[in-house]
Design a protein around this motif. Structure first.
Motif, PDB file in Angstrom:
ATOM      1  N   THR A  24     -73.789 -48.003  19.196  1.00 40.56           N
ATOM      2  CA  THR A  24     -73.136 -48.190  20.032  1.00 40.56           C
ATOM      3  C   THR A  24     -71.965 -47.126  20.398  1.00 40.56           C
ATOM      4  OG1 THR A  24     -71.508 -48.438  18.170  1.00 40.56           O
ATOM      5  CG2 THR A  24     -73.194 -50.634  18.670  1.00 40.56           C
ATOM      6  N   PRO A  25     -71.348 -48.051  21.295  1.00 41.94           N
ATOM      7  CA  PRO A  25     -69.494 -46.483  21.965  1.00 41.94           C
ATOM      8  C   PRO A  25     -69.304 -46.013  21.529  1.00 41.94           C
ATOM      9  CG  PRO A  25     -71.085 -48.091  24.029  1.00 41.94           C
ATOM     10  CD  PRO A  25     -71.426 -49.043  22.533  1.00 41.94           C
ATOM     11  N   LEU A  26     -68.730 -47.495  20.465  1.00 38.11           N
ATOM     12  CA  LEU A  26     -68.246 -46.874  19.133  1.00 38.11           C
ATOM     13  C   LEU A  26     -68.702 -45.838  18.422  1.00 38.11           C
ATOM     14  CD1 LEU A  26     -65.292 -47.593  17.325  1.00 38.11           C
ATOM     15  CD2 LEU A  26     -66.841 -49.588  16.579  1.00 38.11           C
ATOM     16  N   GLY A  27     -69.928 -46.229  17.519  1.00 36.53           N
ATOM     17  CA  GLY A  27     -70.756 -45.381  16.814  1.00 36.53           C
ATOM     18  C   GLY A  27     -71.094 -43.980  17.451  1.00 36.53           C
ATOM     19  N   LYS A  28     -70.690 -43.671  18.541  1.00 37.65           N
ATOM     20  CA  LYS A  28     -70.753 -42.143  19.225  1.00 37.65           C
ATOM     21  C   LYS A  28     -69.500 -41.397  19.694  1.00 37.65           C
ATOM     22  CE  LYS A  28     -74.340 -43.253  22.602  1.00 37.65           C
ATOM     23  NZ  LYS A  28     -74.940 -42.976  24.320  1.00 37.65           N
ATOM     24  N   THR A  29     -68.396 -42.519  19.042  1.00 35.72           N
ATOM     25  CA  THR A  29     -67.209 -41.844  18.554  1.00 35.72           C
ATOM     26  C   THR A  29     -67.300 -41.053  17.228  1.00 35.72           C
ATOM     27  OG1 THR A  29     -65.555 -43.986  18.661  1.00 35.72           O
ATOM     28  CG2 THR A  29     -66.236 -43.499  20.356  1.00 35.72           C
ATOM     29  N   LEU A  30     -67.769 -41.442  16.384  1.00 40.81           N
ATOM     30  CA  LEU A  30     -67.994 -40.885  15.184  1.00 40.81           C
ATOM     31  C   LEU A  30     -68.740 -39.591  14.853  1.00 40.81           C
ATOM     32  CD1 LEU A  30     -69.218 -43.834  12.791  1.00 40.81           C
ATOM     33  CD2 LEU A  30     -67.043 -42.473  12.427  1.00 40.81           C
ATOM     34  N   ARG A  31     -69.284 -39.020  16.145  1.00 37.87           N
ATOM     35  CA  ARG A  31     -69.391 -37.835  16.104  1.00 37.87           C
ATOM     36  C   ARG A  31     -68.842 -36.648  15.726  1.00 37.87           C
ATOM     37  NH1 ARG A  31     -74.800 -36.318  17.921  1.00 37.87           N
ATOM     38  NH2 ARG A  31     -74.740 -33.933  17.976  1.00 37.87           N
ATOM     39  N   HIS A  32     -67.925 -36.957  16.784  1.00 38.16           N
ATOM     40  CA  HIS A  32     -66.701 -35.602  16.322  1.00 38.16           C
ATOM     41  C   HIS A  32     -65.938 -35.097  15.220  1.00 38.16           C
ATOM     42  CE1 HIS A  32     -64.031 -32.422  17.386  1.00 38.16           C
ATOM     43  NE2 HIS A  32     -62.745 -33.205  17.150  1.00 38.16           N
ATOM     44  N   PRO A  33     -65.452 -36.442  14.717  1.00 31.53           N
ATOM     45  CA  PRO A  33     -64.976 -36.319  13.082  1.00 31.53           C
ATOM     46  C   PRO A  33     -65.518 -36.083  12.060  1.00 31.53           C
ATOM     47  CG  PRO A  33     -64.625 -39.143  14.357  1.00 31.53           C
ATOM     48  CD  PRO A  33     -65.322 -38.303  14.787  1.00 31.53           C
ATOM     49  N   VAL A  34     -67.123 -36.892  12.232  1.00 30.64           N
ATOM     50  CA  VAL A  34     -68.422 -36.083  11.332  1.00 30.64           C
ATOM     51  C   VAL A  34     -68.759 -34.467  11.590  1.00 30.64           C
ATOM     52  CG1 VAL A  34     -70.846 -36.314  10.467  1.00 30.64           C
ATOM     53  CG2 VAL A  34     -69.134 -38.297  10.785  1.00 30.64           C
ATOM     54  N   GLU A  35     -68.105 -34.288  12.772  1.00 30.81           N
ATOM     55  CA  GLU A  35     -68.752 -32.842  13.229  1.00 30.81           C
ATOM     56  C   GLU A  35     -67.903 -31.974  12.936  1.00 30.81           C
ATOM     57  OE1 GLU A  35     -69.523 -32.580  16.953  1.00 30.81           O
ATOM     58  OE2 GLU A  35     -71.743 -32.725  17.196  1.00 30.81           O
ATOM     59  N   VAL A  36     -66.390 -32.785  12.243  1.00 30.51           N
ATOM     60  CA  VAL A  36     -65.339 -31.426  11.810  1.00 30.51           C
ATOM     61  C   VAL A  36     -65.666 -31.243  10.438  1.00 30.51           C
ATOM     62  CG1 VAL A  36     -62.282 -31.962  11.492  1.00 30.51           C
ATOM     63  CG2 VAL A  36     -63.091 -32.239  13.631  1.00 30.51           C
ATOM     64  N   LEU A  37     -65.877 -32.708   9.796  1.00 26.23           N
ATOM     65  CA  LEU A  37     -66.359 -32.683   8.444  1.00 26.23           C
ATOM     66  C   LEU A  37     -66.900 -31.515   7.547  1.00 26.23           C
ATOM     67  CD1 LEU A  37     -65.644 -36.058   7.562  1.00 26.23           C
ATOM     68  CD2 LEU A  37     -64.426 -34.665   6.785  1.00 26.23           C
TER      69      LEU A  37
END
Length: 123
Positions: free
Chosen positions: A89-102
């Motif tokens: 979902t669009p909300l799910g796509k917002t997880l990409r950046h924080p996961v990339e940072v981790l």
């Protein structure tokens, strides 16, 4: 520990709802499933093939948790027979950046972490 600017007191507060959400979104299989769904929508069996170590039961539970949290959506396709497709979902796509940072943090500190693990295991 550095804290995000969102915490005016400098205190990092992890509440029960935060912990529950992170446990459900960053569990054993969720990152693999999200990684696959970021590329394109997938049917269940496509996901099973893409993440071969996951069992059918675990994949079903993972998809339901992600759907419940609004990260993934289940779409009925009007084919014969009717099929189901999973999409981020669009909300799910917002997880990409924080996961990339981790992941960047992990990559930068993995040698140090491995040394700490080795020292701990030898003790």
């Amino acid at each position: 520990m550095d804290t995000a600017p969102d915490f005016p007191t400098g205190e990092l507060r992890i509440t029960a709802p935060h912990r529950e959400l992170l446990d459900q979104v960053l569990d054993k299989w969720s990152l693999d499933v999200l990684n696959e769904l970021c590329e394109r929508p997938r049917r269940f069996n496509d996901l099973r093939r893409a993440v071969p170590a996951v069992t059918q039961k675990s994949l079903t539970a993972t998809l339901r948790r992600l759907e419940r949290n609004g990260i993934v959506e289940r779409v009925l396709l009007s084919t014969r027979p009717v099929a189901v497709e999973y999409r981020i979902t669009p909300l799910g796509k917002t997880l990409r950046h924080p996961v990339e940072v981790l992941l960047e943090w992990a990559a930068a500190h993995l040698p140090e972490i491995e040394r700490a693990r080795d020292a701990f295991d030898e003790a």
